[in-house]
Design a protein around this motif. Structure first.
Motif, PDB file in Angstrom:
ATOM      1  N   UNK A 149       0.858  -1.057   0.136  1.00  0.00           N
ATOM      2  CA  UNK A 149       0.255   0.199   0.421  1.00  0.00           C
ATOM      3  C   UNK A 149       1.019   1.506  -0.449  1.00  0.00           C
ATOM      4  N   UNK A 150       0.629   1.997  -1.498  1.00  0.00           N
ATOM      5  CA  UNK A 150       1.365   3.849  -0.801  1.00  0.00           C
ATOM      6  C   UNK A 150       0.423   4.620  -0.379  1.00  0.00           C
ATOM      7  N   UNK A 151       0.894   5.408   0.852  1.00  0.00           N
ATOM      8  CA  UNK A 151       0.152   6.440   1.409  1.00  0.00           C
ATOM      9  C   UNK A 151       1.122   7.422   0.973  1.00  0.00           C
ATOM     10  N   UNK A 152      -0.203   8.212   0.771  1.00  0.00           N
ATOM     11  CA  UNK A 152       0.533   9.852   0.261  1.00  0.00           C
ATOM     12  C   UNK A 152      -0.204  11.199   0.860  1.00  0.00           C
ATOM     13  N   UNK A 153      -0.037  11.953   1.307  1.00  0.00           N
ATOM     14  CA  UNK A 153      -0.485  13.042   1.062  1.00  0.00           C
ATOM     15  C   UNK A 153       0.548  14.380   2.130  1.00  0.00           C
ATOM     16  N   UNK A 154      -0.536  14.702   2.923  1.00  0.00           N
ATOM     17  CA  UNK A 154       0.565  15.395   3.631  1.00  0.00           C
ATOM     18  C   UNK A 154       1.240  15.011   5.323  1.00  0.00           C
ATOM     19  N   UNK A 155       1.240  16.208   6.217  1.00  0.00           N
ATOM     20  CA  UNK A 155       1.838  15.048   7.882  1.00  0.00           C
ATOM     21  C   UNK A 155       1.039  14.679   8.441  1.00  0.00           C
ATOM     22  N   UNK A 156      -0.669  14.842   7.876  1.00  0.00           N
ATOM     23  CA  UNK A 156      -1.226  13.915   8.521  1.00  0.00           C
ATOM     24  C   UNK A 156      -1.470  12.222   7.937  1.00  0.00           C
ATOM     25  N   UNK A 157      -0.738  12.136   6.723  1.00  0.00           N
ATOM     26  CA  UNK A 157      -0.174  10.828   6.447  1.00  0.00           C
ATOM     27  C   UNK A 157       1.521  10.439   7.026  1.00  0.00           C
ATOM     28  N   UNK A 158       2.020  11.036   6.541  1.00  0.00           N
ATOM     29  CA  UNK A 158       3.702  11.110   6.720  1.00  0.00           C
ATOM     30  C   UNK A 158       3.737  11.099   8.589  1.00  0.00           C
TER      31      UNK A 158
END
Length: 197
Positions: free
Chosen positions: A3-12
């Motif tokens: 699974x790839x997770x992309x977005x902003x700091x809520x994801x990182x």
């Protein structure tokens, strides 16, 4: 499954160690491989532009997408945020990724003004835009039949259960908050897999 997770700091989850990130907790529970190319401060246009590099080139099977908070705090037009997000969802669907999860960012808390994330005078304005954005994401997910992870719902229910705030700075969850999100994602993943079986 990768699974790839992309977005902003809520994801990182840049405010905690890797072992405390919600995606790492979830991956340990369910055994999927994680590719996290989210980053603090990321804007929806950048995420859209880097989709092939961050997801397709990684040969991911599915993707989790959550972005838009930074755009809204920077007062970018909501119409542009929606356009960038819709374009990202289109790319995910055209690539044949399955599952595709949509994350709904939480509303900000007043502490975010004390930590410098936004001016006190803009707190209510930004949350009103976030409410409109969250509603659009729900409608878009429903239209595309994509599962959603609602940060606001998970954290609010978690706060009722534990009796204190699960936000570190009015914007990012605490390690305890991320554990609640991890549990919710595991439940969502299990439900999605069951429906696909």
């Amino acid at each position: 499954m990768k699974l790839a997770f992309i977005g902003d700091s809520l994801v990182s989850c840049t405010n905690v160690t890797l072992s405390d990130t919600w995606y790492d907790i979830a991956s340990r529970k369910r055994g999927f491989e994680v590719v996290n190319n989210a980053a603090g401060g990321k804007l929806t246009l950048v995420m859209w532009g880097m989709f092939n590099m961050d997801v397709v080139d990684e040969k991911a099977d599915g993707v989790f997408i959550c972005c838009g908070m930074n755009d809204i705090l920077l007062d970018d037009p909501l119409s542009k945020v929606k356009e960038n997000m819709a374009g990202t969802f289109d790319k995910a669907e055209k690539t044949g990724l399955d599952p595709i999860f949509i994350g709904l960012p939480p509303l900000t808390r007043i502490e975010s003004t004390e930590k410098g994330w936004q001016l006190p005078s803009e707190f209510e304005k930004h949350n009103e835009v976030l409410k409109e954005y969250r509603q659009w994401l729900k409608e878009e997910a429903n239209r595309r039949k994509l599962p959603i992870l609602d940060y606001e719902q998970v954290l609010s229910e978690g706060e009722k259960a534990v009796g204190h705030s699960l936000f570190e700075d009015g914007l990012h969850p605490t390690p305890e908050g991320y554990r609640f999100i991890a549990e919710a994602f595991v439940d969502l993943l299990d439900k999605t897999r069951k429906e696909k079986a």
